[in-house]
Design a protein around this motif. Structure first.
Motif, PDB file in Angstrom:
ATOM      1  N   ILE A  48       0.871  -1.173   0.000  1.00 42.70           N
ATOM      2  CA  ILE A  48       0.000   0.000   0.000  1.00 42.70           C
ATOM      3  C   ILE A  48       0.905   1.219   0.000  1.00 42.70           C
ATOM      4  CG2 ILE A  48      -1.809   1.270   1.219  1.00 42.70           C
ATOM      5  CD1 ILE A  48      -2.661  -1.393   2.496  1.00 42.70           C
ATOM      6  N   THR A  49       0.671   2.114  -0.945  1.00 45.35           N
ATOM      7  CA  THR A  49       1.506   3.291  -1.060  1.00 45.35           C
ATOM      8  C   THR A  49       0.641   4.500  -1.373  1.00 45.35           C
ATOM      9  OG1 THR A  49       3.526   4.169  -2.066  1.00 45.35           O
ATOM     10  CG2 THR A  49       1.984   3.026  -3.510  1.00 45.35           C
ATOM     11  N   VAL A  50       1.293   5.643  -1.522  1.00 44.64           N
ATOM     12  CA  VAL A  50       0.565   6.872  -1.831  1.00 44.64           C
ATOM     13  C   VAL A  50       0.961   7.372  -3.200  1.00 44.64           C
ATOM     14  CG1 VAL A  50       0.268   7.504   0.580  1.00 44.64           C
ATOM     15  CG2 VAL A  50       2.311   8.253  -0.658  1.00 44.64           C
ATOM     16  N   THR A  51       0.101   8.166  -3.771  1.00 41.73           N
ATOM     17  CA  THR A  51       0.345   8.719  -5.107  1.00 41.73           C
ATOM     18  C   THR A  51       1.689   9.420  -5.168  1.00 41.73           C
ATOM     19  OG1 THR A  51      -2.021   8.992  -5.481  1.00 41.73           O
ATOM     20  CG2 THR A  51      -0.538  10.332  -6.819  1.00 41.73           C
ATOM     21  N   GLY A  52       2.465   9.108  -6.205  1.00 41.25           N
ATOM     22  CA  GLY A  52       3.716   9.787  -6.462  1.00 41.25           C
ATOM     23  C   GLY A  52       4.948   9.202  -5.790  1.00 41.25           C
TER      24      GLY A  52
ATOM     25  N   THR B 209      -3.581   0.802  -9.141  1.00 44.13           N
ATOM     26  CA  THR B 209      -3.999  -0.175  -8.138  1.00 44.13           C
ATOM     27  C   THR B 209      -4.450  -1.428  -8.874  1.00 44.13           C
ATOM     28  OG1 THR B 209      -4.659   1.462  -6.490  1.00 44.13           O
ATOM     29  CG2 THR B 209      -5.729  -0.700  -6.376  1.00 44.13           C
ATOM     30  N   SER B 210      -3.792  -2.555  -8.586  1.00 42.46           N
ATOM     31  CA  SER B 210      -4.057  -3.762  -9.356  1.00 42.46           C
ATOM     32  C   SER B 210      -3.307  -4.935  -8.743  1.00 42.46           C
ATOM     33  CB  SER B 210      -3.596  -3.560 -10.818  1.00 42.46           C
ATOM     34  OG  SER B 210      -3.980  -4.652 -11.630  1.00 42.46           O
ATOM     35  N   LEU B 211      -3.516  -6.096  -9.339  1.00 38.38           N
ATOM     36  CA  LEU B 211      -2.776  -7.310  -8.989  1.00 38.38           C
ATOM     37  C   LEU B 211      -1.773  -7.560 -10.111  1.00 38.38           C
ATOM     38  CD1 LEU B 211      -2.412  -9.783  -7.155  1.00 38.38           C
ATOM     39  CD2 LEU B 211      -4.295 -10.873  -8.406  1.00 38.38           C
ATOM     40  N   TYR B 212      -0.505  -7.626  -9.749  1.00 36.83           N
ATOM     41  CA  TYR B 212       0.554  -7.736 -10.740  1.00 36.83           C
ATOM     42  C   TYR B 212       1.196  -9.121 -10.705  1.00 36.83           C
ATOM     43  CZ  TYR B 212       0.212  -2.708 -11.262  1.00 36.83           C
ATOM     44  OH  TYR B 212      -0.254  -1.440 -11.531  1.00 36.83           O
ATOM     45  N   PHE B 213       1.439  -9.648 -11.897  1.00 37.05           N
ATOM     46  CA  PHE B 213       2.086 -10.941 -12.019  1.00 37.05           C
ATOM     47  C   PHE B 213       3.306 -10.834 -12.928  1.00 37.05           C
ATOM     48  CE2 PHE B 213      -0.693 -13.745  -9.817  1.00 37.05           C
ATOM     49  CZ  PHE B 213      -1.968 -13.198  -9.935  1.00 37.05           C
TER      50      PHE B 213
ATOM     51  N   LEU C  50      -1.081  -4.413  -5.289  1.00 38.88           N
ATOM     52  CA  LEU C  50      -0.668  -3.023  -5.063  1.00 38.88           C
ATOM     53  C   LEU C  50      -1.885  -2.129  -4.919  1.00 38.88           C
ATOM     54  CD1 LEU C  50       1.433  -0.703  -5.064  1.00 38.88           C
ATOM     55  CD2 LEU C  50       1.199  -0.652  -7.558  1.00 38.88           C
ATOM     56  N   THR C  51      -1.878  -1.338  -3.883  1.00 40.49           N
ATOM     57  CA  THR C  51      -2.906  -0.318  -3.688  1.00 40.49           C
ATOM     58  C   THR C  51      -2.229   1.034  -3.629  1.00 40.49           C
ATOM     59  OG1 THR C  51      -4.295  -1.835  -2.423  1.00 40.49           O
ATOM     60  CG2 THR C  51      -4.759   0.528  -2.199  1.00 40.49           C
ATOM     61  N   VAL C  52      -2.671   1.952  -4.497  1.00 40.82           N
ATOM     62  CA  VAL C  52      -2.131   3.309  -4.518  1.00 40.82           C
ATOM     63  C   VAL C  52      -3.226   4.259  -4.037  1.00 40.82           C
ATOM     64  CG1 VAL C  52      -1.035   5.113  -5.886  1.00 40.82           C
ATOM     65  CG2 VAL C  52      -0.669   2.710  -6.482  1.00 40.82           C
ATOM     66  N   LEU C  53      -2.968   4.923  -2.929  1.00 35.39           N
ATOM     67  CA  LEU C  53      -3.980   5.811  -2.336  1.00 35.39           C
ATOM     68  C   LEU C  53      -3.847   7.243  -2.846  1.00 35.39           C
ATOM     69  CD1 LEU C  53      -3.707   4.474   1.308  1.00 35.39           C
ATOM     70  CD2 LEU C  53      -5.398   3.852  -0.438  1.00 35.39           C
TER      71      LEU C  53
ATOM     72  N   PHE D 125      13.819  -9.276 -13.199  1.00 31.99           N
ATOM     73  CA  PHE D 125      13.074  -8.387 -14.100  1.00 31.99           C
ATOM     74  C   PHE D 125      12.185  -7.485 -13.242  1.00 31.99           C
ATOM     75  CE2 PHE D 125      11.734  -6.786 -17.943  1.00 31.99           C
ATOM     76  CZ  PHE D 125      10.436  -7.068 -18.319  1.00 31.99           C
ATOM     77  N   PRO D 126      12.750  -6.449 -12.642  1.00 33.94           N
ATOM     78  CA  PRO D 126      11.955  -5.580 -11.766  1.00 33.94           C
ATOM     79  C   PRO D 126      11.002  -4.674 -12.527  1.00 33.94           C
ATOM     80  CG  PRO D 126      14.198  -4.761 -11.973  1.00 33.94           C
ATOM     81  CD  PRO D 126      14.170  -6.075 -12.685  1.00 33.94           C
ATOM     82  N   LEU D 127       9.882  -4.391 -11.903  1.00 37.31           N
ATOM     83  CA  LEU D 127       8.880  -3.458 -12.436  1.00 37.31           C
ATOM     84  C   LEU D 127       8.933  -2.195 -11.592  1.00 37.31           C
ATOM     85  CD1 LEU D 127       6.394  -3.036 -14.369  1.00 37.31           C
ATOM     86  CD2 LEU D 127       4.996  -3.833 -12.443  1.00 37.31           C
ATOM     87  N   ILE D 128       9.080  -1.065 -12.257  1.00 42.84           N
ATOM     88  CA  ILE D 128       9.258   0.211 -11.571  1.00 42.84           C
ATOM     89  C   ILE D 128       8.080   1.128 -11.871  1.00 42.84           C
ATOM     90  CG2 ILE D 128      10.769   2.219 -11.303  1.00 42.84           C
ATOM     91  CD1 ILE D 128      12.969   0.252 -12.611  1.00 42.84           C
ATOM     92  N   LEU D 129       7.502   1.682 -10.805  1.00 41.27           N
ATOM     93  CA  LEU D 129       6.480   2.705 -10.944  1.00 41.27           C
ATOM     94  C   LEU D 129       7.072   3.982 -10.378  1.00 41.27           C
ATOM     95  CD1 LEU D 129       4.933  -0.135 -10.698  1.00 41.27           C
ATOM     96  CD2 LEU D 129       2.922   1.265 -10.188  1.00 41.27           C
ATOM     97  N   GLU D 130       7.459   4.893 -11.241  1.00 39.58           N
ATOM     98  CA  GLU D 130       8.187   6.077 -10.795  1.00 39.58           C
ATOM     99  C   GLU D 130       7.274   7.086 -10.096  1.00 39.58           C
ATOM    100  OE1 GLU D 130      11.096   7.858 -13.242  1.00 39.58           O
ATOM    101  OE2 GLU D 130      12.275   6.024 -12.982  1.00 39.58           O
ATOM    102  N   SER D 131       6.038   7.176 -10.523  1.00 35.49           N
ATOM    103  CA  SER D 131       5.083   8.076  -9.882  1.00 35.49           C
ATOM    104  C   SER D 131       3.716   7.406  -9.887  1.00 35.49           C
ATOM    105  CB  SER D 131       5.041   9.423 -10.608  1.00 35.49           C
ATOM    106  OG  SER D 131       4.174  10.328  -9.941  1.00 35.49           O
ATOM    107  N   PRO D 132       3.498   6.486  -8.967  1.00 39.23           N
ATOM    108  CA  PRO D 132       2.265   5.698  -8.991  1.00 39.23           C
ATOM    109  C   PRO D 132       1.013   6.561  -8.861  1.00 39.23           C
ATOM    110  CG  PRO D 132       3.866   4.748  -7.484  1.00 39.23           C
ATOM    111  CD  PRO D 132       4.392   6.088  -7.881  1.00 39.23           C
ATOM    112  N   SER D 133      -0.040   6.122  -9.521  1.00 41.20           N
ATOM    113  CA  SER D 133      -1.328   6.796  -9.434  1.00 41.20           C
ATOM    114  C   SER D 133      -2.396   5.769  -9.055  1.00 41.20           C
ATOM    115  CB  SER D 133      -1.685   7.460 -10.762  1.00 41.20           C
ATOM    116  OG  SER D 133      -1.793   6.481 -11.781  1.00 41.20           O
ATOM    117  N   PRO D 134      -3.535   6.225  -8.543  1.00 38.00           N
ATOM    118  CA  PRO D 134      -4.568   5.273  -8.103  1.00 38.00           C
ATOM    119  C   PRO D 134      -5.011   4.294  -9.187  1.00 38.00           C
ATOM    120  CG  PRO D 134      -5.006   7.427  -7.185  1.00 38.00           C
ATOM    121  CD  PRO D 134      -3.854   7.605  -8.133  1.00 38.00           C
ATOM    122  N   ASN D 135      -4.945   4.698 -10.460  1.00 42.60           N
ATOM    123  CA  ASN D 135      -5.377   3.766 -11.511  1.00 42.60           C
ATOM    124  C   ASN D 135      -4.368   2.640 -11.746  1.00 42.60           C
ATOM    125  OD1 ASN D 135      -3.327   4.911 -13.043  1.00 42.60           O
ATOM    126  ND2 ASN D 135      -4.695   6.022 -14.416  1.00 42.60           N
TER     127      ASN D 135
END
Lengths: 111, 113
Positions: free
Chosen positions: B12-16, B86-90, B110-113, B74-84
């Motif tokens: 669980i994280t916050v936007t950005g 929020t998902s299940l990643y495989f 992942l949940t982005v608040l 093989f890492p996945l990077i979200l540099e500035s996460p946004s609420p959209n």
């Protein structure tokens, strides 16, 4: 765009019944059609797969039927059991492992 | 045991706030891929990699980055996460030829608040 259309979205059958899940595709370049099974909290796992040069493939209680001219394929589960309750995804592949998935079917087999 | 591992399993994280989801496989597979799973949409490919230093966009790459510096990771990077996002990643891996089976990791919710 959805390249593989899957139906139904959910399905409830009694133990011993034969649930059928259908998929349709448009891209004639697809040459590999796997089905994946996913249990809650787990990643999808390959269940059975078929190539377009055969019309049917059976593995245990699971059968894929493939209709190349209609661009459709389906999964049948014979003598379904409560342990088969899961989400099922059909998929299609044009090579180099680029899988395109259907939207999934949640199956519940009641005791 | 042959497997694909992902970490963290829940986040669980916050936007950005930049985050990285790691993926590692011990099967010496050349091909690795990231998917997101959303209700009613199935699994959609984000990025994939044919081998070390070779990556390409999947169907929904916007807002994501990847890198493939080692064959197993093989890492996945979200540099500035946004609420959209929020998902299940495989994460998944496979051999490039002959065996078409993709082996999936256990998923990261992942949940982005």
């Amino acid at each position: 765009q959805q390249q593989v259309k899957q139906s139904p979205q959910s399905l409830i059958v009694q133990k011993g019944g034969i649930p059928i899940i259908n998929c349709a595709y448009e891209n004639t370049a697809f040459d590999y059609f796997p089905w994946y099974q996913q249990f809650p909290g787990k990643g999808p796992a390959l269940l059975i797969a078929i190539r377009p040069d055969v019309s049917e493939k059976k593995e245990g209680r699971f059968t894929i039927s493939f209709n190349k001219s209609a661009k459709q394929f389906s999964l049948h589960i014979m003598d379904s059991q409560p342990g088969d309750s899961a989400t099922y995804f059909c998929a299609a592949n044009t090579g180099f492992q680029k899988l395109v998935f259907g939207t999934g079917t949640r199956l519940l087999v009641s005791p | 045991e042959a497997q694909v591992t992902q970490n963290p399993r829940y986040l669980i994280t916050v936007t950005g706030k930049k985050l990285t989801v790691t993926c590692s496989q011990n099967m010496n597979h050349e091909y690795m891929s990231w998917y997101r799973q959303d209700p009613g949409l199935g699994l959609r490919q984000i990025y994939y990699s044919m081998n070390v230093e070779v990556t390409d966009k999947g169907d929904v790459p916007e807002g994501y980055k990847v890198s493939r510096k080692e064959k197993r990771n093989f890492p996945l990077i979200l540099e500035s996460p946004s609420p959209n996002q929020t998902s299940l990643y495989f994460c998944a891996s496979s051999a490039p030829s002959g065996a078409d089976t993709q082996y999936f990791g256990p998923g990261t919710r992942l949940t982005v608040l």
